[in-house]
Design an enzyme around this catalytic site. Structure first.
Site: not given
Ligand code: ZN
Length: 200
Positions: A90, A146
């Site tokens: 992160e 997607c």
């Protein structure tokens, strides 16, 4: 397929991409292999990331590896000890000084492996990730799929708009989209942001 460095000299590797692209899984894979090689591994993440656990780097498939949560990038230098391989997860949430910290570690001979989002939900470079990609020895961009058309996705479309500009994601708040599908929703995204700004 990324191949691990053959020698134990300092280096900087970046694994980046959208939400649900497998960044953390790839970070964990490299760190596990370094451990198997008998190398001392340390893992750090920003304190803001508390999705599952304060002491583990946890990916979405619960493939956890123990880590240390730190308040800022300087803490990584202070706590790195004698680790020869150092993972940072992160990384987009760290301060811009992370670039200098990674350079210092690499100069000490540490193999630094960084995972983080390349773009925020507006498609802008996220925190120190752009700089880190520039100075890295190796950059891997991984892709999600997607959800609207099945192409490779590189954008993290935010489905709900709260007070925070950047939320930590799970499937109910973000959707990975390809460029074409992201462009279709971008106008409504901009409209929502403008409404949000006008209301504040
Ligand atoms: Zn698409």
């Amino acid at each position: 397929m990324f191949l691990e460095p053959k020698s134990h000299t300092g280096s900087i590797e970046v694994v980046t991409g959208s939400m649900f692209s497998g960044k953390t899984e790839e970070l964990i894979r490299r760190l596990r292999r370094a451990r198997i090689a008998g190398l001392k591994v340390s893992i750090f993440k920003p304190m803001t990331d508390t999705r599952y656990s304060v002491s583990d780097v946890v990916s979405h498939d619960k493939n956890a590896i123990s880590s240390t949560a730190v308040a800022n990038s300087k803490d990584i230098l202070a706590l790195a000890d004698d680790a020869s391989v150092l993972g940072i997860d992160e990384a987009q949430f760290f301060d811009m000084n992370l670039t200098a910290v990674c350079r210092t570690l690499a100069a000490r001979g540490v193999r630094v492996i960084i995972a983080g989002l390349d773009m925020d939900y507006l498609g802008r470079p996220f925190g120190p990730m752009g700089e880190l990609m520039s100075i890295a020895d190796d950059v891997l961009k991984v892709h999600a799929i997607c959800t609207r058309c099945g192409s490779l996705a590189q954008f993290s479309h935010r489905l709900n708009f709260g007070a925070n500009l950047v939320q930590l994601g799970e499937k109910d708040t973000y959707e990975p989209l390809c460029r074409e599908c992201y462009a279709k929703v971008a106008s409504s995204v901009n409209q929502l942001i403008n409404e949000n700004c006008n209301n504040n």
